[in-house]
Design an enzyme around this catalytic site. Structure first.
Site, PDB file in Angstrom:
ATOM      1  N   GLN A 258      11.769  52.428  28.463  1.00 21.97           N
ATOM      2  CA  GLN A 258      11.943  53.175  27.091  1.00 21.97           C
ATOM      3  C   GLN A 258      10.776  52.834  26.072  1.00 21.97           C
ATOM      4  OE1 GLN A 258      14.404  54.971  25.926  1.00 21.97           O
ATOM      5  NE2 GLN A 258      15.986  54.836  27.784  1.00 21.97           N
TER       6      GLN A 258
ATOM      7  N   CYS B 264      32.499  56.272  28.342  1.00 23.43           N
ATOM      8  CA  CYS B 264      33.831  57.007  28.869  1.00 23.43           C
ATOM      9  C   CYS B 264      33.829  57.216  30.535  1.00 23.43           C
ATOM     10  CB  CYS B 264      33.839  58.362  28.174  1.00 23.43           C
ATOM     11  SG  CYS B 264      34.277  58.206  26.494  1.00 23.43           S
TER      12      CYS B 264
ATOM     13  N   ALA C 296      12.944  55.097  37.273  1.00 22.97           N
ATOM     14  CA  ALA C 296      12.962  53.757  37.085  1.00 22.97           C
ATOM     15  C   ALA C 296      14.194  53.055  37.775  1.00 22.97           C
ATOM     16  CB  ALA C 296      13.397  53.568  35.407  1.00 22.97           C
ATOM     17  N   THR C 297      15.150  53.539  37.973  1.00 18.24           N
ATOM     18  CA  THR C 297      16.342  53.020  38.899  1.00 18.24           C
ATOM     19  C   THR C 297      15.951  52.471  40.092  1.00 18.24           C
ATOM     20  OG1 THR C 297      17.958  54.367  37.854  1.00 18.24           O
ATOM     21  CG2 THR C 297      18.514  53.299  39.808  1.00 18.24           C
TER      22      THR C 297
ATOM     23  N   THR D 207       6.987  60.940  52.015  1.00 18.85           N
ATOM     24  CA  THR D 207       6.295  61.901  51.429  1.00 18.85           C
ATOM     25  C   THR D 207       5.965  61.954  49.852  1.00 18.85           C
ATOM     26  OG1 THR D 207       6.368  63.166  53.542  1.00 18.85           O
ATOM     27  CG2 THR D 207       5.647  64.360  51.532  1.00 18.85           C
TER      28      THR D 207
ATOM     29  N   ASN E 240      17.388  50.428  25.811  1.00 17.80           N
ATOM     30  CA  ASN E 240      17.690  51.835  25.804  1.00 17.80           C
ATOM     31  C   ASN E 240      18.726  52.178  24.629  1.00 17.80           C
ATOM     32  OD1 ASN E 240      18.735  50.251  28.032  1.00 17.80           O
ATOM     33  ND2 ASN E 240      20.309  51.841  27.934  1.00 17.80           N
TER      34      ASN E 240
ATOM     35  N   HIS F 191      10.751  61.196  33.300  1.00 16.19           N
ATOM     36  CA  HIS F 191      11.640  62.028  32.336  1.00 16.19           C
ATOM     37  C   HIS F 191      11.931  61.565  30.838  1.00 16.19           C
ATOM     38  CE1 HIS F 191      15.811  60.103  32.517  1.00 16.19           C
ATOM     39  NE2 HIS F 191      15.152  59.594  33.681  1.00 16.19           N
TER      40      HIS F 191
END
Ligand code: PLP
Length: 401
Positions: free
Chosen positions: A182, A329, A74-75, A243, A154, A204
């Site tokens: 999402q 963090c 998705a990025t 590819t 998300n 994923h």
């Protein structure tokens, strides 16, 4: 026997469904051809597998297989959509509208484009996590080329009124892009019903392999084009060279097929478990759900437990429950989530949030365990929290945040 830690971070990623793995296996060793090799049966077999996967992926979102561009996730899809539209439609304008609480793959790409001359409007959202449609319409100018608003968030799982948003875009002749990462496979998404011109998603998040995803690019009414961001052999109708990851794409296809078939039953089961978890945790004093509960993914709940640090909470049960807190963090001082801040939460609530993301393999036993463990940990931390003590004594807490 309960297997620990309980995995409740399914918005971050999901395990591969064993049925997906089984489907992928022959493509590592036996059917390993390059899908672009036109001269022999290895290539033809790989191409046939890609064709089937393209149909499966398209079917999940009501698209035509020809409208699917395979990516690495998705990025990449977000980058290709935003940068590709910005370059393609430069003659029309340079203005993009999005929201403050999009995924970083959208926000940081917009920031990059601003350096290249784009003008970007970042719409605020209300306490439910939803943008104001009047503000959206007012933001559209003759230079607007794209509205990019995610289907579901998300962090809080809130679902945007995509059909209404896209209707406004269409009325004004502006393309509509949605990051559906999402939402796809979790709630019904239909690019035609929902009026989406470009959509990005990832295997994923739906029990497929990592490193593979798709960008949907509308071919008719209107015919949308994006300028490739990866040049080379001209794969994927020239929009994304390289590819094809045949094995990954086969798994993605299978994951989409399973999700489409099982989405309704899975959504029902997970919303029952999520509601059970949420109702039990809201029994704790000073606990609040973040974002709209009326328009939300069935498997997500983001809850703040006031006067307890989300990170301290996670440390309290990091060996037994795997989930995310609302703090990123990235440095020594954890910053509260920009999504929760965008909803207007103060530091007190933004710092004390946990995201529960249930998934296909979450059991009721795990939810019962989670309820018990989170309740015990919150109570224990509050017992030793000076802030909690002051709050209970009726002190004015505003000065402490
Ligand atoms: C809404 C949204 N967009 C984009 C991404 C990035 O997806 P990928 O990991 O496939 O690049 C994610 C995953 O974190 C996401 O939740």
């Amino acid at each position: 026997m309960l297997k620990l830690p309980v995995y409740l971070d399914n918005n971050a990623t999901t395990p591969c469904d064993p049925r997906v793995v089984e489907t992928m296996l022959p493509y590592f060793t036996e059917i390993f051809g390059n899908a672009s090799s036109r001269n022999h049966s290895y290539g033809w077999a790989a191409e046939a597998a890609i064709d089937l996967a393209r149909e499966q992926v398209a079917a999940l979102i009501g698209a035509d297989p020809k409208e699917i561009i395979f990516t690495s996730g998705a990025t990449e899809g977000d980058n290709l959509a935003l940068k590709g539209v910005f370059e393609m439609y430069a003659d029309k304008g340079n203005h993009i509208i999005t929201t403050e609480i999009e995924h970083k793959a959208i926000l940081d790409t917009c920031k990059h484009l601003e350096k290249l001359g784009a003008s970007v409007t970042y719409l605020k959202v209300n306490s439910e996590g939803l943008p104001d449609l009047k503000e959206l319409e007012a933001a559209i100018t003759p230079k607007t080329i794209l509205v990019a608003i995610m289907y579901a968030n998300n962090e809080i799982g809130v679902i945007n009124p995509i059909r209404e948003i896209s209707a406004l875009a269409k009325k004004n002749g502006v393309l509509m892009m949605s990051d559906i990462t999402q939402a796809a496979g979790k709630v019904p998404v239909d690019v035609n019903r929902d009026g989406i011109d470009l959509a990005t998603f990832s295997a994923h998040k739906i029990y497929g392999p990592k490193g593979v995803g798709a960008l949907y690019v509308r071919r008719k009414s209107p015919r949308v084009k994006v300028i490739a961001q990866m040049d080379g052999g001209g794969h994927e109708r020239g929009m994304r060279s390289g590819t094809l990851n045949v094995t990954g794409i086969v798994g993605f296809g299978k994951a989409c097929e399973i999700s489409l078939r099982e989405m309704e039953a899975e959504g029902k089961r997970l919303s029952i478990l999520r509601n059970k978890l949420e109702a039990a945790l809201l029994q704790l004093e000073e606990s609040y759900v973040n974002g709209s509960t009326a328009s939300r993914l069935p498997h997500v709940s983001n809850i703040s437990f006031k006067y307890v640090e989300g990170d301290a909470l996670m440390m309290g049960f990091n060996k037994s429950i795997a989930l995310s807190s609302g703090s990123a963090c990235t440095s020594a001082s954890p910053e509260p989530s920009y999504v929760l801040k965008g909803l207007g939460l103060g530091d007190d609530l933004a710092h004390s949030s946990l995201r529960f993301g249930l998934g296909r393999f979450t059991t009721e036993e795990e939810i019962d365990y989670t309820i018990q463990t989170v309740t015990d940990t919150v109570n224990k931390l509050r017992e030793i929290s000076p802030l909690w003590e002051m709050f209970k004594e009726g002190a004015d807490m505003t000065e402490y945040y």
